[in-house]
Write a protein that holds these residues in place. Structure first.
Motif, PDB file in Angstrom:
ATOM      1  N   ARG A  55       5.528  -8.913   5.311  1.00 47.45           N
ATOM      2  CA  ARG A  55       6.315  -8.183   4.314  1.00 47.45           C
ATOM      3  C   ARG A  55       6.107  -6.675   4.397  1.00 47.45           C
ATOM      4  N   GLU A  56       5.154  -6.244   5.209  1.00 50.08           N
ATOM      5  CA  GLU A  56       4.828  -4.823   5.300  1.00 50.08           C
ATOM      6  C   GLU A  56       5.598  -4.144   6.434  1.00 50.08           C
ATOM      7  N   VAL A  57       5.909  -2.887   6.209  1.00 49.84           N
ATOM      8  CA  VAL A  57       6.433  -2.041   7.279  1.00 49.84           C
ATOM      9  C   VAL A  57       5.305  -1.091   7.650  1.00 49.84           C
ATOM     10  N   ARG A  58       4.909  -1.163   8.918  1.00 54.63           N
ATOM     11  CA  ARG A  58       3.791  -0.344   9.394  1.00 54.63           C
ATOM     12  C   ARG A  58       4.329   0.768  10.289  1.00 54.63           C
ATOM     13  N   TYR A  59       3.749   1.939  10.123  1.00 55.33           N
ATOM     14  CA  TYR A  59       4.156   3.116  10.884  1.00 55.33           C
ATOM     15  C   TYR A  59       3.034   3.543  11.823  1.00 55.33           C
ATOM     16  N   CYS A  71       8.226   2.373  13.531  1.00 54.20           N
ATOM     17  CA  CYS A  71       7.891   1.450  12.446  1.00 54.20           C
ATOM     18  C   CYS A  71       8.199   0.028  12.888  1.00 54.20           C
ATOM     19  N   ARG A 102       7.852  -4.222  11.340  1.00 53.77           N
ATOM     20  CA  ARG A 102       7.554  -5.122  10.238  1.00 53.77           C
ATOM     21  C   ARG A 102       6.472  -6.111  10.659  1.00 53.77           C
ATOM     22  N   THR A 135       0.843   1.654   6.282  1.00 51.60           N
ATOM     23  CA  THR A 135       2.047   1.444   5.487  1.00 51.60           C
ATOM     24  C   THR A 135       2.324   2.707   4.679  1.00 51.60           C
TER      25      THR A 135
END
Length: 118
Positions: free
Chosen positions: A74-78, A69, A71, A39
Motif C-alpha cells: 500500500r506504500e509508495v516508496r521514493y 517511485c 509501490r 515514503t
C-alpha cells in the motif's frame, strides 16, 4: 562549449534546475540520499511541511527525473535517480570550463597590454 542538447537535453536540464531551485526539494533529495528509500509520510517527518506538500514536491522531482517511485504493497516508496543530476552537473561543469577559458584569455590580453605599456 558544450550545449545542454549534447548533455541530456535542454528540457531535462531545465527541469532539473527548476526542481533544485526550491530548498524544500533539495532537502527532500538530501533525505532520500541518506535514507535510500522512503515514503512521503516518512519524509514529511523530517521537514517543516505537510505530507501533502511533500507529495507535491516529490511530483516535481519525479517529473525532472530526480526521483523514482514504486509501490510496495500500500506504500509508495521514493528513491533518488542520479542520472538527471549527473547530466546537469556535466553541463554545468562544461559551462564553467568555457568561462574559465574566456577569463584566461582576457587575463592574457590584459597582461600583454600592461607589458606593452611599460
Amino acid at each position: 562549449m558544450s550545449t545542454p542538447q549534447r548533455l541530456g537535453g535542454a528540457d531535462e536540464i531545465g527541469s532539473v534546475c527548476v526542481a533544485l531551485a526550491d530548498p524544500t526539494r533539495r532537502d527532500l533529495l538530501d533525505l532520500l540520499a541518506s535514507q535510500g528509500e522512503a515514503t512521503a509520510t516518512t519524509l514529511a517527518e523530517g521537514l517543516p511541511v505537510s505530507r501533502q506538500a511533500v507529495v507535491k514536491h516529490l511530483a516535481v522531482l519525479d517529473a525532472a527525473g530526480l526521483v523514482t517511485c514504486g509501490r510496495v504493497g500500500r506504500e509508495v516508496r521514493y528513491a533518488v535517480r542520479p542520472a538527471a543530476l549527473d547530466a546537469t552537473a556535466r553541463w554545468m561543469a562544461a559551462v564553467a570550463a568555457g568561462w574559465d577559458r574566456r577569463l584566461a584569455i582576457i587575463k592574457r590580453v590584459a597582461e600583454a597590454a600592461e607589458s606593452e605599456e611599460r
